[in-house]
Design a protein around this motif. Structure first.
Motif, PDB file in Angstrom:
ATOM      1  N   VAL A   3       3.436  -3.750  -0.024  1.00 16.24           N
ATOM      2  CA  VAL A   3       3.949  -2.517   0.579  1.00 16.24           C
ATOM      3  C   VAL A   3       3.408  -1.269  -0.109  1.00 16.24           C
ATOM      4  CG1 VAL A   3       6.076  -3.685   1.238  1.00 16.24           C
ATOM      5  CG2 VAL A   3       6.027  -2.366  -0.873  1.00 16.24           C
ATOM      6  N   LEU A   4       2.628  -1.426  -1.186  1.00 18.49           N
ATOM      7  CA  LEU A   4       2.122  -0.248  -1.884  1.00 18.49           C
ATOM      8  C   LEU A   4       1.252   0.624  -0.994  1.00 18.49           C
ATOM      9  CD1 LEU A   4       1.256  -1.576  -5.463  1.00 18.49           C
ATOM     10  CD2 LEU A   4       3.125  -0.065  -4.789  1.00 18.49           C
ATOM     11  N   SER A   5       0.546   0.015  -0.052  1.00 14.34           N
ATOM     12  CA  SER A   5      -0.310   0.798   0.846  1.00 14.34           C
ATOM     13  C   SER A   5       0.499   1.741   1.725  1.00 14.34           C
ATOM     14  CB  SER A   5      -1.158  -0.137   1.719  1.00 14.34           C
ATOM     15  OG  SER A   5      -0.322  -0.975   2.506  1.00 14.34           O
ATOM     16  N   ASP A   6       1.806   1.487   1.866  1.00 20.90           N
ATOM     17  CA  ASP A   6       2.649   2.379   2.664  1.00 20.90           C
ATOM     18  C   ASP A   6       2.864   3.720   1.970  1.00 20.90           C
ATOM     19  OD1 ASP A   6       3.133   0.658   4.833  1.00 20.90           O
ATOM     20  OD2 ASP A   6       4.685  -0.396   3.712  1.00 20.90           O
ATOM     21  N   LEU A   7       2.781   3.741   0.637  1.00 20.97           N
ATOM     22  CA  LEU A   7       3.107   4.955  -0.105  1.00 20.97           C
ATOM     23  C   LEU A   7       2.096   6.073   0.108  1.00 20.97           C
ATOM     24  CD1 LEU A   7       4.500   3.410  -3.406  1.00 20.97           C
ATOM     25  CD2 LEU A   7       5.659   3.884  -1.251  1.00 20.97           C
ATOM     26  N   LYS A 105      -1.502  12.834  12.157  1.00 20.97           N
ATOM     27  CA  LYS A 105      -0.225  12.133  12.006  1.00 20.97           C
ATOM     28  C   LYS A 105      -0.313  10.703  12.522  1.00 20.97           C
ATOM     29  CE  LYS A 105       2.538  16.356  12.339  1.00 20.97           C
ATOM     30  NZ  LYS A 105       1.382  17.274  12.400  1.00 20.97           N
ATOM     31  N   VAL A 106      -1.014  10.511  13.627  1.00 12.15           N
ATOM     32  CA  VAL A 106      -1.180   9.155  14.155  1.00 12.15           C
ATOM     33  C   VAL A 106      -1.958   8.300  13.169  1.00 12.15           C
ATOM     34  CG1 VAL A 106      -2.279   7.771  15.958  1.00 12.15           C
ATOM     35  CG2 VAL A 106      -1.019   9.840  16.566  1.00 12.15           C
ATOM     36  N   ARG A 107      -2.958   8.876  12.543  1.00  6.57           N
ATOM     37  CA  ARG A 107      -3.741   8.143  11.552  1.00  6.57           C
ATOM     38  C   ARG A 107      -2.857   7.704  10.378  1.00  6.57           C
ATOM     39  NH1 ARG A 107      -7.606  11.366  11.698  1.00  6.57           N
ATOM     40  NH2 ARG A 107      -7.040  12.716   9.955  1.00  6.57           N
ATOM     41  N   ALA A 108      -1.968   8.573   9.956  1.00  5.37           N
ATOM     42  CA  ALA A 108      -1.050   8.230   8.867  1.00  5.37           C
ATOM     43  C   ALA A 108      -0.061   7.153   9.308  1.00  5.37           C
ATOM     44  CB  ALA A 108      -0.301   9.475   8.403  1.00  5.37           C
ATOM     45  N   LEU A 109       0.468   7.286  10.523  1.00  2.00           N
ATOM     46  CA  LEU A 109       1.426   6.294  11.027  1.00  2.00           C
ATOM     47  C   LEU A 109       0.783   4.932  11.245  1.00  2.00           C
ATOM     48  CD1 LEU A 109       3.638   8.286  13.574  1.00  2.00           C
ATOM     49  CD2 LEU A 109       4.447   6.995  11.587  1.00  2.00           C
ATOM     50  N   ASN A 110      -0.501   4.923  11.564  1.00  4.21           N
ATOM     51  CA  ASN A 110      -1.195   3.648  11.761  1.00  4.21           C
ATOM     52  C   ASN A 110      -1.301   2.856  10.467  1.00  4.21           C
ATOM     53  OD1 ASN A 110      -1.881   2.862  14.396  1.00  4.21           O
ATOM     54  ND2 ASN A 110      -3.424   4.469  14.544  1.00  4.21           N
ATOM     55  N   HIS A 111      -1.108   3.516   9.333  1.00  2.00           N
ATOM     56  CA  HIS A 111      -1.106   2.823   8.047  1.00  2.00           C
ATOM     57  C   HIS A 111       0.300   2.710   7.464  1.00  2.00           C
ATOM     58  CE1 HIS A 111      -5.397   3.950   8.308  1.00  2.00           C
ATOM     59  NE2 HIS A 111      -5.595   2.875   7.579  1.00  2.00           N
ATOM     60  N   PHE A 112       1.174   3.653   7.803  1.00  2.00           N
ATOM     61  CA  PHE A 112       2.543   3.632   7.294  1.00  2.00           C
ATOM     62  C   PHE A 112       3.356   2.590   8.071  1.00  2.00           C
ATOM     63  CE2 PHE A 112       6.808   5.940   6.958  1.00  2.00           C
ATOM     64  CZ  PHE A 112       7.057   5.423   5.696  1.00  2.00           C
ATOM     65  N   GLY A 113       3.695   1.498   7.415  1.00  5.96           N
ATOM     66  CA  GLY A 113       4.462   0.439   8.068  1.00  5.96           C
ATOM     67  C   GLY A 113       3.624  -0.532   8.868  1.00  5.96           C
ATOM     68  N   ALA A 114       2.297  -0.519   8.683  1.00  2.00           N
ATOM     69  CA  ALA A 114       1.429  -1.430   9.460  1.00  2.00           C
ATOM     70  C   ALA A 114       1.764  -2.886   9.181  1.00  2.00           C
ATOM     71  CB  ALA A 114      -0.036  -1.158   9.152  1.00  2.00           C
ATOM     72  N   GLY A 115       2.264  -3.189   7.995  1.00  2.00           N
ATOM     73  CA  GLY A 115       2.570  -4.572   7.649  1.00  2.00           C
ATOM     74  C   GLY A 115       4.002  -4.988   7.922  1.00  2.00           C
ATOM     75  N   ARG A 139      10.070   0.733  16.537  1.00  2.00           N
ATOM     76  CA  ARG A 139      10.108   2.195  16.510  1.00  2.00           C
ATOM     77  C   ARG A 139       8.728   2.768  16.180  1.00  2.00           C
ATOM     78  NH1 ARG A 139      11.280   6.805  18.604  1.00  2.00           N
ATOM     79  NH2 ARG A 139      11.602   8.502  17.113  1.00  2.00           N
ATOM     80  N   ARG A 140       8.039   2.123  15.254  1.00  2.00           N
ATOM     81  CA  ARG A 140       6.700   2.576  14.886  1.00  2.00           C
ATOM     82  C   ARG A 140       5.751   2.496  16.081  1.00  2.00           C
ATOM     83  NH1 ARG A 140       2.372  -0.297  13.267  1.00  2.00           N
ATOM     84  NH2 ARG A 140       0.799   0.817  12.051  1.00  2.00           N
ATOM     85  N   LYS A 141       5.818   1.397  16.821  1.00  2.00           N
ATOM     86  CA  LYS A 141       4.984   1.247  18.015  1.00  2.00           C
ATOM     87  C   LYS A 141       5.315   2.335  19.041  1.00  2.00           C
ATOM     88  CE  LYS A 141       4.314  -1.831  21.974  1.00  2.00           C
ATOM     89  NZ  LYS A 141       4.680  -3.123  22.589  1.00  2.00           N
ATOM     90  N   GLN A 142       6.602   2.626  19.229  1.00  2.00           N
ATOM     91  CA  GLN A 142       7.028   3.675  20.159  1.00  2.00           C
ATOM     92  C   GLN A 142       6.404   5.018  19.806  1.00  2.00           C
ATOM     93  OE1 GLN A 142      11.360   3.571  19.988  1.00  2.00           O
ATOM     94  NE2 GLN A 142      11.433   2.984  22.142  1.00  2.00           N
ATOM     95  N   LEU A 143       6.464   5.364  18.527  1.00  2.00           N
ATOM     96  CA  LEU A 143       5.947   6.657  18.085  1.00  2.00           C
ATOM     97  C   LEU A 143       4.455   6.785  18.328  1.00  2.00           C
ATOM     98  CD1 LEU A 143       7.895   7.050  14.705  1.00  2.00           C
ATOM     99  CD2 LEU A 143       8.246   8.374  16.805  1.00  2.00           C
TER     100      LEU A 143
END
Length: 354
Positions: A3-7, A105-115, A139-143
């Motif tokens: 989960v470190l990649s989420d930070l 923002k989409v680029r960040a969300l594509n990595h935030f919570g990807a796993g 929720r992540r997919k919705q966003l």
């Protein structure tokens, strides 16, 4: 560690909203000032008790606005607080001034919570009212798909190697046939193709990928390769035998047990298949049976224990066991599905029994 990649992805999302706040406060400026990004660096200072709760701290001294944004140190702190509130509002679906999701923002969300797996979520505390908002895979997919056609997510599984290709000394790929997304072409190092994949056609391949899917969860492309390897031949043969047994259970009609016994459900079959592909090392020991309720039972021995993993007709899973030589007993514990919570409990129990 996973989960470190989420930070850093969370930091990038926060920075994007901080830029929006800066522009709102300084409408006369077209761009944020030089050094803005550098003023928003965070340190991981602790891992709190619980389910992987990292504590982040904005380093106001080493990365202060006085160094990178002279004269704006006090204002940048207010901007960070406002940006964090915007991130919370975005995830929580709160109405307000949250900016539309631009490409940054989409680029960040594509990595935030990807796993994120089906039974996992990321929680953020609303510092204003003390409530908690959650980001799960749905929720992540919705966003993301609300702003563009595709989103990125982690894909873990096992498929059949059906092709290899080396285009140059720097570019190569393998093609893997999967049950979920059909044939997937995966970029790999040419040396890995020569040393590991050549000569192994029709063998099982285990992979962990970051893939791009559309809003209907149809596969578009591989965005990143986290891990890929040919499965050991003995394990692969045992896995194939288990899958063949699943197909036999799938073909059973209602009344298979002396006039009683429901037909095995697709949910039970999918849950059992997911378990087999995630814990392949025990496949040679697994014994698979149908249950009268339309589920599947997997029995196996490990150490001095006889274990049972039972998948219900709805896809929930339960594990229990008894000591073979002794009076020890593992009482049944139910999990909603074959997710990380169950798999962790399974691994802990197996390790405890040797």
């Amino acid at each position: 560690m996973e989960v470190l990649s989420d930070l850093p992805a969370f930091r990038d999302l926060l920075v994007s909203y901080a830029k929006d706040e800066w522009r709102r406060r300084h409408e006369d400026r077209e761009r944020v000032p030089k050094g803005f990004d550098k003023s928003l660096a965070f340190d991981l200072i602790d891992i709190a008790p619980g389910s992987a709760i990292p504590k982040l701290e904005w380093n106001r001294h080493r990365n202060s606005g006085q160094v990178n944004l002279p004269g704006f140190a006090d204002e940048i702190e207010e901007i960070v607080e406002s940006a964090y509130s915007d991130v919370v509002a975005l995830i929580g679906g709160h109405s307000g001034r949250v900016s539309a999701l631009n490409s940054e923002k989409v680029r960040a969300l594509n990595h935030f919570g990807a796993g994120l797996r089906d039974d996992e979520k990321i929680e953020l505390l609303d510092r204003v009212n003390g409530q908690v908002v959650s980001l799960d895979a749905h929720r992540r997919k919705q966003l993301i798909t609300g702003a563009r056609e595709t989103y990125q997510t982690r894909l873990e599984g096992i498929g059949k190697l059906i092709g290899t290709q080396i285009k140059s000394e720097e570019e190569a790929s393998v093609t893997v046939r999967t049950s979920e997304h059909g044939d997937i072409t995966i970029p790999v190092d040419p040396i890995q193709v020569k040393e590991e994949f050549d000569g192994n056609l029709e063998q099982d391949v285990q992979f962990v990928l970051l893939v791009e899917l559309d809003s209907q969860d149809c596969f578009r492309r591989v965005a990143d390769v986290l891990d890929i390897a040919v499965v050991d031949s003995e394990i692969s043969a045992a896995l194939s035998a288990c899958r063949k047994r699943l197909e036999e259970l799938r073909s059973l009609e209602a009344g298979w047990h002396n006039g009683v016994g429901k037909q095995v459900t697709d949910d039970a079959l999918h849950a059992a298949e997911a378990f087999l592909t995630k814990r392949t090392s025990f496949c040679a020991a697994y014994r698979l049976y149908p249950t009268e309720g339309g589920g599947i039972l997997i029995d196996f021995e490990h150490g001095n224990w006889d274990y049972s993993v039972e998948f219900s007709a709805t896809g929930s899973v339960e594990m229990y066991g008894v000591e073979i030589e002794g009076d020890g007993e593992l009482g049944p514990k139910e999990f909603n599905f074959v997710g990380e919570v169950f798999l962790t409990a399974f691994d802990d129990r197996i390790s405890a029994s040797g």
